[in-house]
Scaffold this motif. Structure first.
Motif, PDB file in Angstrom:
ATOM      1  N   ASN A   1       8.820 -10.353   7.683  1.00 14.44           N
ATOM      2  CA  ASN A   1       8.228 -11.354   7.073  1.00 14.44           C
ATOM      3  C   ASN A   1       7.659 -10.731   5.705  1.00 14.44           C
ATOM      4  O   ASN A   1       7.953  -9.558   5.494  1.00 14.44           O
ATOM      5  CB  ASN A   1       7.098 -11.975   7.657  1.00 14.44           C
ATOM      6  CG  ASN A   1       6.074 -10.813   8.172  1.00 14.44           C
ATOM      7  OD1 ASN A   1       5.421 -10.573   7.166  1.00 14.44           O
ATOM      8  ND2 ASN A   1       6.140 -10.212   9.300  1.00 14.44           N
ATOM      9  N   TYR A   2       7.408 -11.685   4.769  1.00 13.48           N
ATOM     10  CA  TYR A   2       6.918 -11.257   3.542  1.00 13.48           C
ATOM     11  C   TYR A   2       5.287 -11.358   3.570  1.00 13.48           C
ATOM     12  O   TYR A   2       4.980 -12.035   2.567  1.00 13.48           O
ATOM     13  CB  TYR A   2       7.534 -11.989   2.486  1.00 13.48           C
ATOM     14  CG  TYR A   2       8.751 -11.522   1.961  1.00 13.48           C
ATOM     15  CD1 TYR A   2       9.491 -10.292   2.692  1.00 13.48           C
ATOM     16  CD2 TYR A   2       9.443 -11.813   0.838  1.00 13.48           C
ATOM     17  CE1 TYR A   2      10.764  -9.862   1.983  1.00 13.48           C
ATOM     18  CE2 TYR A   2      10.563 -11.177   0.278  1.00 13.48           C
ATOM     19  CZ  TYR A   2      11.223 -10.086   0.849  1.00 13.48           C
ATOM     20  OH  TYR A   2      12.316  -9.664   0.312  1.00 13.48           O
ATOM     21  N   ASP A   3       4.663 -11.013   4.506  1.00 11.65           N
ATOM     22  CA  ASP A   3       3.096 -11.127   4.526  1.00 11.65           C
ATOM     23  C   ASP A   3       2.314 -10.609   3.160  1.00 11.65           C
ATOM     24  O   ASP A   3       1.444 -10.968   2.737  1.00 11.65           O
ATOM     25  CB  ASP A   3       2.511 -10.758   5.954  1.00 11.65           C
ATOM     26  CG  ASP A   3       2.707  -9.247   5.975  1.00 11.65           C
ATOM     27  OD1 ASP A   3       3.595  -8.573   5.380  1.00 11.65           O
ATOM     28  OD2 ASP A   3       1.604  -8.449   6.546  1.00 11.65           O
ATOM     29  N   TRP A   4       3.202  -9.326   2.725  1.00 13.35           N
ATOM     30  CA  TRP A   4       2.504  -8.669   1.539  1.00 13.35           C
ATOM     31  C   TRP A   4       2.700  -9.593   0.286  1.00 13.35           C
ATOM     32  O   TRP A   4       1.607  -9.683  -0.656  1.00 13.35           O
ATOM     33  CB  TRP A   4       3.531  -7.434   1.266  1.00 13.35           C
ATOM     34  CG  TRP A   4       4.838  -7.702   1.024  1.00 13.35           C
ATOM     35  CD1 TRP A   4       5.908  -7.762   2.104  1.00 13.35           C
ATOM     36  CD2 TRP A   4       5.691  -8.042  -0.118  1.00 13.35           C
ATOM     37  NE1 TRP A   4       7.202  -7.919   1.528  1.00 13.35           N
ATOM     38  CE2 TRP A   4       6.999  -8.010   0.186  1.00 13.35           C
ATOM     39  CE3 TRP A   4       5.206  -8.101  -1.422  1.00 13.35           C
ATOM     40  CZ2 TRP A   4       7.887  -8.311  -0.723  1.00 13.35           C
ATOM     41  CZ3 TRP A   4       5.935  -8.418  -2.581  1.00 13.35           C
ATOM     42  CH2 TRP A   4       7.478  -8.515  -1.836  1.00 13.35           C
ATOM     43  N   TYR A   5       3.691 -10.403   0.197  1.00 13.60           N
ATOM     44  CA  TYR A   5       3.566 -11.344  -0.915  1.00 13.60           C
ATOM     45  C   TYR A   5       2.546 -12.326  -0.810  1.00 13.60           C
ATOM     46  O   TYR A   5       1.976 -12.974  -1.797  1.00 13.60           O
ATOM     47  CB  TYR A   5       5.189 -11.970  -1.244  1.00 13.60           C
ATOM     48  CG  TYR A   5       5.318 -12.530  -2.256  1.00 13.60           C
ATOM     49  CD1 TYR A   5       5.114 -11.541  -3.580  1.00 13.60           C
ATOM     50  CD2 TYR A   5       5.282 -13.810  -2.809  1.00 13.60           C
ATOM     51  CE1 TYR A   5       5.438 -12.099  -4.969  1.00 13.60           C
ATOM     52  CE2 TYR A   5       5.524 -14.233  -4.160  1.00 13.60           C
ATOM     53  CZ  TYR A   5       5.741 -13.443  -5.229  1.00 13.60           C
ATOM     54  OH  TYR A   5       5.713 -13.949  -6.429  1.00 13.60           O
ATOM     55  N   ILE A   6       2.244 -12.780   0.231  1.00 10.14           N
ATOM     56  CA  ILE A   6       1.115 -14.079   0.434  1.00 10.14           C
ATOM     57  C   ILE A   6      -0.084 -13.200  -0.050  1.00 10.14           C
ATOM     58  O   ILE A   6      -0.794 -13.888  -0.785  1.00 10.14           O
ATOM     59  CB  ILE A   6       1.248 -14.585   1.968  1.00 10.14           C
ATOM     60  CG1 ILE A   6       2.460 -15.029   2.058  1.00 10.14           C
ATOM     61  CG2 ILE A   6      -0.084 -15.345   1.954  1.00 10.14           C
ATOM     62  CD1 ILE A   6       2.381 -15.575   3.683  1.00 10.14           C
ATOM     63  N   GLU A   7      -0.346 -11.860   0.268  1.00  8.75           N
ATOM     64  CA  GLU A   7      -1.590 -11.136  -0.090  1.00  8.75           C
ATOM     65  C   GLU A   7      -1.308 -11.001  -1.609  1.00  8.75           C
ATOM     66  O   GLU A   7      -2.709 -11.226  -2.208  1.00  8.75           O
ATOM     67  CB  GLU A   7      -1.395  -9.892   0.512  1.00  8.75           C
ATOM     68  CG  GLU A   7      -2.535  -8.834   0.079  1.00  8.75           C
ATOM     69  CD  GLU A   7      -4.062  -8.977   0.727  1.00  8.75           C
ATOM     70  OE1 GLU A   7      -4.813  -8.121   0.142  1.00  8.75           O
ATOM     71  OE2 GLU A   7      -4.159 -10.078   1.524  1.00  8.75           O
TER      72      GLU A   7
END
Length: 305
Positions: free
Chosen positions: A160-166
């Motif tokens: 997933n791209y949780d880092w981009y939501i952050e």
């Protein structure tokens, strides 16, 4: 009649095994930069408290040892003292596509020398960006290094791209925009659950079963804030949280691609590729423009004006 009942019982048992829905939680890039919504100590304490509150016994933190300054070391000691595993994510988070084998190997060793001093150090190595080497020399060279030092490849199955939501969250705060945390939590959980469900279904398609999964998250403010909401949703949909070490007992741990991959979608994507699937190895939520649009529409209060 007895044979029919026996066959039915076997089918039910195999069906429950094939759809076991188990996953381990892991956090990359620890101690990640913390100079936005939370400072590092607050992030660590919040994350530890929420893991405990939701009865998660042990997770793994994959550390970039370059970040072990005074604050970073104190933060990692909090995770270590709380009983969580500390594992290797290189010293400086190099991109293997842009780094030769010798320098990458030394970066790995530099992290090893520092991280092995933690009480709960575990010899697992996660490749930054999941890139394991685009040539046979690089891929096999690191495989040999991991074997020499007693490491296991800490692959992931749930990408997933949780880092981009952050990144979107912290950028909005810097720009003085109002962020609705409840809506952010809803977006975060929804995006992750979509990708988790997708990769689990992809595994069932190609393996005929749901393996013991490894979830990729990052050590970030939104992880600390919303991990409890994610755990509640996971359990509500029938998922069991297991330890990372248990997850890596799954037979897929032995699966390796024949040819080196320049870009790696995770273990389930590797298996799908090996089975002949060429598209859909990355779920559509792993897209920055998609996440930007959802963040603007669903999270920012200013979007209502």
């Amino acid at each position: 009649m007895k044979n029919l009942i026996f066959t039915l019982l076997i089918w039910i048992a195999l069906s429950s095994i094939s759809h076991a829905k188990q996953l381990a939680i892991t956090f990359d890039d620890a101690p990640r930069s913390a100079n936005g919504y939370m400072d590092g100590q607050t992030r660590a304490k919040t994350l530890i408290e929420n893991l405990k509150k939701y009865h998660i016994g042990q997770v793994a933190f994959f550390s970039n040892s370059r970040a072990l300054n005074d604050e970073g070391m104190k933060r990692m000691q909090l995770y270590d003292n709380a009983g969580h595993l500390i594992a290797n994510h290189t010293h400086s988070h190099p991109n293997f596509l842009e780094t030769n084998l010798a320098n990458y190997h030394e970066d790995f060793l530099q992290a090893h020398r520092l991280l092995k001093e933690f009480h709960n150090f575990a010899p697992y190595f996660r490749f930054p960006y999941l890139r394991e080497g685009e040539t046979l020399e690089k891929r096999d060279g690191m495989r040999e290094a991991l074997s020499k030092y007693g490491y296991k490849n800490a692959y992931i199955t749930l990408n997933n791209y949780d880092w981009y939501i952050e990144d979107l969250f912290q950028k909005a705060l810097r720009e003085g925009k109002e962020v609705d945390l409840q809506r952010l939590s809803h977006m975060y959980v929804d995006v992750l659950m979509q990708s988790i469900s997708y990769y689990d279904n992809l595994a069932i398609k190609h393996l005929g079963r749901s393996p013991k999964h490894v979830l990729l998250l990052h050590e970030m403010d939104i992880s600390a804030l919303f991990i409890g909401d994610l755990i509640e949703q996971l359990r509500g949909e029938g998922w069991e949280i297991i330890s990372m070490e248990e997850a890596y007992q799954d037979p897929i741990a032995k699966y390796e691609t024949e040819k080196p991959l320049k870009y790696n979608p995770g273990k389930i994507g590797e298996i799908a590729l090996g089975k002949g699937q060429r598209k859909g190895l990355w779920h559509y939520t792993l897209d920055e423009s998609y996440l930007e649009q959802r963040f603007e529409q669903e999270v920012l209060l200013l979007s209502e004006n």
